[in-house]
Design an enzyme around this catalytic site. Structure first.
Site, PDB file in Angstrom:
ATOM      1  N   LEU A 138       0.802  -1.227   0.000  1.00  0.00           N
ATOM      2  CA  LEU A 138       0.000   0.000   0.000  1.00  0.00           C
ATOM      3  C   LEU A 138       0.835   1.277   0.000  1.00  0.00           C
ATOM      4  O   LEU A 138       0.301   2.370   0.199  1.00  0.00           O
ATOM      5  CB  LEU A 138      -0.978  -0.027   1.177  1.00  0.00           C
ATOM      6  CG  LEU A 138      -1.939  -1.227   1.163  1.00  0.00           C
ATOM      7  CD1 LEU A 138      -2.819  -1.223   2.396  1.00  0.00           C
ATOM      8  CD2 LEU A 138      -2.767  -1.252  -0.108  1.00  0.00           C
ATOM      9  N   CYS A 139       2.139   1.158  -0.238  1.00  0.00           N
ATOM     10  CA  CYS A 139       3.003   2.344  -0.315  1.00  0.00           C
ATOM     11  C   CYS A 139       2.871   2.999  -1.684  1.00  0.00           C
ATOM     12  O   CYS A 139       2.740   2.324  -2.705  1.00  0.00           O
ATOM     13  CB  CYS A 139       4.463   1.954  -0.099  1.00  0.00           C
ATOM     14  SG  CYS A 139       4.874   1.645   1.614  1.00  0.00           S
ATOM     15  N   HIS A 140       2.949   4.322  -1.681  1.00  0.00           N
ATOM     16  CA  HIS A 140       2.924   5.075  -2.931  1.00  0.00           C
ATOM     17  C   HIS A 140       4.307   5.062  -3.575  1.00  0.00           C
ATOM     18  O   HIS A 140       5.309   5.176  -2.867  1.00  0.00           O
ATOM     19  CB  HIS A 140       2.539   6.536  -2.666  1.00  0.00           C
ATOM     20  CG  HIS A 140       1.139   6.713  -2.194  1.00  0.00           C
ATOM     21  ND1 HIS A 140       0.779   6.577  -0.869  1.00  0.00           N
ATOM     22  CD2 HIS A 140       0.006   7.008  -2.864  1.00  0.00           C
ATOM     23  CE1 HIS A 140      -0.524   6.781  -0.754  1.00  0.00           C
ATOM     24  NE2 HIS A 140      -1.015   7.041  -1.938  1.00  0.00           N
ATOM     25  N   GLU A 173      10.345   3.917   3.310  1.00  0.00           N
ATOM     26  CA  GLU A 173      11.544   3.828   2.476  1.00  0.00           C
ATOM     27  C   GLU A 173      12.799   3.751   3.331  1.00  0.00           C
ATOM     28  O   GLU A 173      13.711   2.966   3.039  1.00  0.00           O
ATOM     29  CB  GLU A 173      11.590   5.017   1.514  1.00  0.00           C
ATOM     30  CG  GLU A 173      10.588   4.942   0.383  1.00  0.00           C
ATOM     31  CD  GLU A 173       9.126   5.205   0.773  1.00  0.00           C
ATOM     32  OE1 GLU A 173       8.250   4.980  -0.074  1.00  0.00           O
ATOM     33  OE2 GLU A 173       8.859   5.635   1.913  1.00  0.00           O
ATOM     34  N   ASP A 228      23.592 -11.966   4.530  1.00  0.00           N
ATOM     35  CA  ASP A 228      23.830 -12.851   3.387  1.00  0.00           C
ATOM     36  C   ASP A 228      25.320 -12.985   3.088  1.00  0.00           C
ATOM     37  O   ASP A 228      25.800 -14.071   2.787  1.00  0.00           O
ATOM     38  CB  ASP A 228      23.094 -12.325   2.155  1.00  0.00           C
ATOM     39  CG  ASP A 228      23.363 -13.184   0.933  1.00  0.00           C
ATOM     40  OD1 ASP A 228      23.142 -14.412   1.001  1.00  0.00           O
ATOM     41  OD2 ASP A 228      23.812 -12.632  -0.092  1.00  0.00           O
TER      42      ASP A 228
END
Length: 160
Positions: free
Chosen positions: A78-80, A117, A131
């Site tokens: 639901l992020c723009h 973000e 990783d």
């Protein structure tokens, strides 16, 4: 009587929705997030000395975090999508932890904030560190990912 907090991404029927920001003014907004990658002193030495098998751990994690911030709307439903004007990812080795402290700052001029973000940048940078060093140590922990500061927007300034 105080207003009850509400979830902006849930509509009147209780269904998920993307928030309409079309009426909001485009203003400068900045968010900073932080997280830690905790490991043994020996693994931290591998990172700092540049002897990790997969190469430059900190440089790779920094780039991964920047790339992740730019793609947040593809990862969080639901992020723009935003045209970010600045993304910085700083990774500081800390012998006292032992491990790395990852900080991301994201800036935009737009109708919505960049907290997600900044948090995404930190998360992916931490995962990239994991990783790249997991062959040396499987017990590495990613901890404490959180928003440390938000500037701009209707809700104003927030500092953790």
């Amino acid at each position: 009587m105080t207003d009850k907090p509400s979830l902006t991404h849930i509509d009147a029927r209780g269904e998920a929705r993307m928030v309409d920001v079309s009426d909001k003014a485009a203003t400068e907004r900045t968010a900073t997030a932080e997280g830690r990658v905790v490991m043994s002193p020996a693994t931290l030495d591998l990172i700092v000395s540049g002897n990790a098998k997969k190469g430059d751990v900190l440089g790779t994690a920094r780039i991964a975090g920047i790339m992740a911030a730019k793609r947040t709307s593809e990862l969080i439903p639901l992020c723009h999508p935003l045209a970010l004007s600045k993304v910085t990812v700083d990774i500081t080795p800390d012998a006292a932890l032992p491990g790395c402290i990852v900080t991301a700052t994201v800036k935009v001029t737009g109708p919505t904030g960049v907290e997600m973000e900044a948090l995404t940048a930190v998360s992916v940078a931490c995962l990239t560190i994991y990783d790249m060093i997991k062959a040396a140590e499987r017990g590495v922990r990613i901890e404490g990912i959180h928003l440390t500061e938000k500037i701009g927007g209707k809700s104003g300034h927030y500092r953790a």
